[in-house]
Motif scaffolding. Structure first.
Motif, PDB file in Angstrom:
ATOM      1  N   ILE A 123      48.638  93.232 -84.960  1.00  0.00           N
ATOM      2  CA  ILE A 123      49.539  94.024 -84.114  1.00  0.00           C
ATOM      3  C   ILE A 123      48.806  95.168 -83.431  1.00  0.00           C
ATOM      4  O   ILE A 123      49.095  95.503 -82.276  1.00  0.00           O
ATOM      5  N   ASN A 124      47.837  95.769 -84.105  1.00  0.00           N
ATOM      6  CA  ASN A 124      47.113  96.892 -83.523  1.00  0.00           C
ATOM      7  C   ASN A 124      46.302  96.464 -82.302  1.00  0.00           C
ATOM      8  O   ASN A 124      46.236  97.184 -81.300  1.00  0.00           O
ATOM      9  N   VAL A 125      45.696  95.296 -82.375  1.00  0.00           N
ATOM     10  CA  VAL A 125      44.961  94.758 -81.226  1.00  0.00           C
ATOM     11  C   VAL A 125      45.919  94.459 -80.071  1.00  0.00           C
ATOM     12  O   VAL A 125      45.658  94.811 -78.912  1.00  0.00           O
ATOM     13  N   ALA A 126      47.039  93.810 -80.389  1.00  0.00           N
ATOM     14  CA  ALA A 126      48.015  93.470 -79.351  1.00  0.00           C
ATOM     15  C   ALA A 126      48.557  94.728 -78.671  1.00  0.00           C
ATOM     16  O   ALA A 126      48.706  94.779 -77.436  1.00  0.00           O
ATOM     17  N   ASN A 127      48.834  95.739 -79.462  1.00  0.00           N
ATOM     18  CA  ASN A 127      49.400  96.971 -78.915  1.00  0.00           C
ATOM     19  C   ASN A 127      48.407  97.688 -78.011  1.00  0.00           C
ATOM     20  O   ASN A 127      48.792  98.291 -77.000  1.00  0.00           O
ATOM     21  N   ARG A 128      47.127  97.604 -78.323  1.00  0.00           N
ATOM     22  CA  ARG A 128      46.096  98.210 -77.490  1.00  0.00           C
ATOM     23  C   ARG A 128      45.897  97.431 -76.186  1.00  0.00           C
ATOM     24  O   ARG A 128      45.897  98.002 -75.090  1.00  0.00           O
ATOM     25  N   LEU A 129      45.755  96.109 -76.287  1.00  0.00           N
ATOM     26  CA  LEU A 129      45.387  95.307 -75.123  1.00  0.00           C
ATOM     27  C   LEU A 129      46.560  95.055 -74.175  1.00  0.00           C
ATOM     28  O   LEU A 129      46.350  94.716 -73.015  1.00  0.00           O
ATOM     29  N   ALA A 140      50.705  86.121 -82.685  1.00  0.00           N
ATOM     30  CA  ALA A 140      51.201  85.129 -83.642  1.00  0.00           C
ATOM     31  C   ALA A 140      52.491  85.605 -84.296  1.00  0.00           C
ATOM     32  O   ALA A 140      52.747  86.809 -84.415  1.00  0.00           O
ATOM     33  N   GLY A 141      53.292  84.648 -84.728  1.00  0.00           N
ATOM     34  CA  GLY A 141      54.474  84.956 -85.520  1.00  0.00           C
ATOM     35  C   GLY A 141      54.161  84.811 -87.000  1.00  0.00           C
ATOM     36  O   GLY A 141      53.203  84.147 -87.381  1.00  0.00           O
ATOM     37  N   GLY A 142      54.961  85.446 -87.820  1.00  0.00           N
ATOM     38  CA  GLY A 142      54.749  85.338 -89.256  1.00  0.00           C
ATOM     39  C   GLY A 142      55.152  86.616 -89.963  1.00  0.00           C
ATOM     40  O   GLY A 142      55.848  87.464 -89.398  1.00  0.00           O
ATOM     41  N   ASP A 148      48.802  97.296 -92.713  1.00  0.00           N
ATOM     42  CA  ASP A 148      47.820  97.349 -91.628  1.00  0.00           C
ATOM     43  C   ASP A 148      48.234  96.622 -90.354  1.00  0.00           C
ATOM     44  O   ASP A 148      47.441  96.534 -89.410  1.00  0.00           O
ATOM     45  N   GLY A 149      49.451  96.101 -90.294  1.00  0.00           N
ATOM     46  CA  GLY A 149      49.894  95.422 -89.085  1.00  0.00           C
ATOM     47  C   GLY A 149      49.349  94.016 -88.917  1.00  0.00           C
ATOM     48  O   GLY A 149      49.421  93.447 -87.826  1.00  0.00           O
ATOM     49  N   GLY A 150      48.804  93.454 -89.980  1.00  0.00           N
ATOM     50  CA  GLY A 150      48.323  92.076 -89.925  1.00  0.00           C
ATOM     51  C   GLY A 150      49.473  91.090 -90.072  1.00  0.00           C
ATOM     52  O   GLY A 150      50.411  91.323 -90.833  1.00  0.00           O
ATOM     53  N   ILE A 151      49.409  89.979 -89.319  1.00  0.00           N
ATOM     54  CA  ILE A 151      50.436  88.932 -89.390  1.00  0.00           C
ATOM     55  C   ILE A 151      49.845  87.759 -90.155  1.00  0.00           C
ATOM     56  O   ILE A 151      48.812  87.202 -89.756  1.00  0.00           O
ATOM     57  N   VAL A 152      50.484  87.388 -91.255  1.00  0.00           N
ATOM     58  CA  VAL A 152      49.932  86.391 -92.168  1.00  0.00           C
ATOM     59  C   VAL A 152      50.989  85.345 -92.515  1.00  0.00           C
ATOM     60  O   VAL A 152      52.149  85.461 -92.131  1.00  0.00           O
ATOM     61  N   GLY A 153      50.556  84.316 -93.249  1.00  0.00           N
ATOM     62  CA  GLY A 153      51.493  83.308 -93.725  1.00  0.00           C
ATOM     63  C   GLY A 153      51.407  82.007 -92.951  1.00  0.00           C
ATOM     64  O   GLY A 153      50.690  81.877 -91.955  1.00  0.00           O
ATOM     65  N   GLU A 154      52.162  81.019 -93.413  1.00  0.00           N
ATOM     66  CA  GLU A 154      52.104  79.673 -92.850  1.00  0.00           C
ATOM     67  C   GLU A 154      52.556  79.614 -91.391  1.00  0.00           C
ATOM     68  O   GLU A 154      52.030  78.835 -90.604  1.00  0.00           O
ATOM     69  N   GLY A 179      26.112  83.824 -98.941  1.00  0.00           N
ATOM     70  CA  GLY A 179      26.698  83.568 -97.633  1.00  0.00           C
ATOM     71  C   GLY A 179      28.191  83.330 -97.646  1.00  0.00           C
ATOM     72  O   GLY A 179      28.776  83.052 -96.588  1.00  0.00           O
ATOM     73  N   ALA A 180      28.844  83.453 -98.788  1.00  0.00           N
ATOM     74  CA  ALA A 180      30.299  83.300 -98.844  1.00  0.00           C
ATOM     75  C   ALA A 180      30.968  84.486 -98.147  1.00  0.00           C
ATOM     76  O   ALA A 180      30.608  85.635 -98.393  1.00  0.00           O
ATOM     77  N   LEU A 181      31.938  84.189 -97.297  1.00  0.00           N
ATOM     78  CA  LEU A 181      32.735  85.208 -96.623  1.00  0.00           C
ATOM     79  C   LEU A 181      34.030  85.351 -97.412  1.00  0.00           C
ATOM     80  O   LEU A 181      34.738  84.363 -97.641  1.00  0.00           O
ATOM     81  N   LEU A 182      34.356  86.585 -97.825  1.00  0.00           N
ATOM     82  CA  LEU A 182      35.419  86.793 -98.806  1.00  0.00           C
ATOM     83  C   LEU A 182      36.453  87.792 -98.320  1.00  0.00           C
ATOM     84  O   LEU A 182      36.173  88.662 -97.501  1.00  0.00           O
ATOM     85  N   ASP A 183      37.678  87.639 -98.848  1.00  0.00           N
ATOM     86  CA  ASP A 183      38.751  88.570 -98.529  1.00  0.00           C
ATOM     87  C   ASP A 183      39.670  88.709 -99.732  1.00  0.00           C
ATOM     88  O   ASP A 183      39.445  88.094-100.778  1.00  0.00           O
ATOM     89  N   TYR A 184      40.738  89.507 -99.566  1.00  0.00           N
ATOM     90  CA  TYR A 184      41.618  89.852-100.680  1.00  0.00           C
ATOM     91  C   TYR A 184      42.936  89.088-100.682  1.00  0.00           C
ATOM     92  O   TYR A 184      43.487  88.810-101.741  1.00  0.00           O
ATOM     93  N   ASP A 185      43.464  88.775 -99.515  1.00  0.00           N
ATOM     94  CA  ASP A 185      44.807  88.204 -99.382  1.00  0.00           C
ATOM     95  C   ASP A 185      44.693  86.735 -98.995  1.00  0.00           C
ATOM     96  O   ASP A 185      44.215  86.415 -97.904  1.00  0.00           O
ATOM     97  N   PHE A 186      45.125  85.833 -99.863  1.00  0.00           N
ATOM     98  CA  PHE A 186      44.978  84.409 -99.571  1.00  0.00           C
ATOM     99  C   PHE A 186      45.770  84.004 -98.335  1.00  0.00           C
ATOM    100  O   PHE A 186      45.421  83.059 -97.632  1.00  0.00           O
ATOM    101  N   ARG A 187      46.847  84.742 -98.026  1.00  0.00           N
ATOM    102  CA  ARG A 187      47.626  84.440 -96.820  1.00  0.00           C
ATOM    103  C   ARG A 187      46.814  84.771 -95.571  1.00  0.00           C
ATOM    104  O   ARG A 187      46.851  84.023 -94.585  1.00  0.00           O
ATOM    105  N   GLU A 188      46.081  85.858 -95.620  1.00  0.00           N
ATOM    106  CA  GLU A 188      45.210  86.225 -94.495  1.00  0.00           C
ATOM    107  C   GLU A 188      44.078  85.217 -94.340  1.00  0.00           C
ATOM    108  O   GLU A 188      43.695  84.853 -93.220  1.00  0.00           O
ATOM    109  N   VAL A 189      43.535  84.765 -95.456  1.00  0.00           N
ATOM    110  CA  VAL A 189      42.432  83.811 -95.433  1.00  0.00           C
ATOM    111  C   VAL A 189      42.858  82.503 -94.775  1.00  0.00           C
ATOM    112  O   VAL A 189      42.093  81.901 -93.998  1.00  0.00           O
ATOM    113  N   LYS A 190      44.068  82.043 -95.044  1.00  0.00           N
ATOM    114  CA  LYS A 190      44.562  80.804 -94.429  1.00  0.00           C
ATOM    115  C   LYS A 190      44.547  80.905 -92.902  1.00  0.00           C
ATOM    116  O   LYS A 190      44.191  79.965 -92.199  1.00  0.00           O
TER     117      LYS A 190
END
Length: 257
Positions: A123-129, A140-142, A148-154, A179-190
């Protein structure tokens, strides 16, 4: 919460060593223990650090630092990474921009581009651009993460899969030595995995503090990206992986020398 320069450095020290102690910090910064205690109390109240007797600890590898603190950590490095990234993206391109404070720095740097289509779950990127008529913004919807304004989920994953774009700009909360790229929220990772799968050129943006962190959920491997932009890469195994997998490594600190 606005972090002072000293508090930003305290957080960085806690990241690298796991904890900080009042007396050691007071000596390091030439201030009173009372001043350091106030700094630590403020950081702990904001849930950036966790208070312990005599000091504070950095959050565990299963919990990310709060959004406002992340924005201020390595802020100048992220700005330089953003500028270097948009140099690779021509006007007239289509691109994904994923969640993250470093990817937001890329969005900030796109202001002078024209005829772009930007698809984002941030959302922060969208609001800026949205302020720039020469850039078409598709969001995206979700489920919107309040932190942090991130949109996640299926729903966001399904939305991303409708596109095939020229570039994807992704971040990571941690980069392992293998070389593994890692994150905290499995919904964000999807969502991040869908973004990688539906872009012709994948750009990873991450400052060097990400080499010092751990996170529990795997996004993918460094070998899946085409370009990796960071302020500096102090990890020899990561350099070797870039060479072996034909990943272009760009270090913004090297440019400024």
């Amino acid at each position: 919460m606005f972090l002072t320069d000293r508090q930003i450095e305290i957080v960085a020290i806690a990241k690298s060593s796991g904890r900080v102690l009042v007396e050691e910090l007071a000596s390091r910064f030439s201030v009173t223990p009372q001043t350091i205690r106030k700094d630590l109390n403020d950081l702990c109240d904001a849930q950036v650090l966790t208070r312990i007797h005599g000091g504070a600890t950095f959050p565990s590898g299963t919990e990310n630092v709060k959004y406002e603190a992340r924005r201020q950590i390595a802020a100048s490095e992220k700005q330089a990474i953003g500028i270097a990234t948009v140099e690779l993206i021509p006007s007239g391109a289509s691109l994904f921009i994923n969640i993250g404070t470093t990817t937001e720095a890329v969005g900030e740097a796109l202001a002078n581009h024209h005829e772009l289509m930007v698809i984002t779950n941030n959302i922060n990127v969208a609001n800026r651009l949205r302020l720039f008529p020469a850039i078409e913004v598709v969001i995206a919807g979700g489920v919107v993460r309040g932190s942090d304004g991130g949109i996640v989920g299926e729903a966001a994953v399904d939305f991303i899969r409708q596109f095939k774009v020229d570039y994807a700009v992704i971040g990571a909360s941690a980069i392992d030595i293998d070389g593994a790229l890692l994150d905290y929220d499995f919904r964000e990772v999807k969502v991040a995995q869908a973004i990688i799968a539906n872009a012709r050129h994948v750009i990873l943006v991450a400052d060097s503090t990400k080499f010092e962190r751990t996170a529990p959920v795997r996004i993918g491997q460094l070998s899946q990206v085409h370009t990796f932009i960071t302020d500096r890469c102090p990890v020899p195994s990561i350099r070797n992986l870039c060479l072996e997998n034909n990943v272009k490594l760009i270090e913004t600190n090297a440019r400024s020398r």
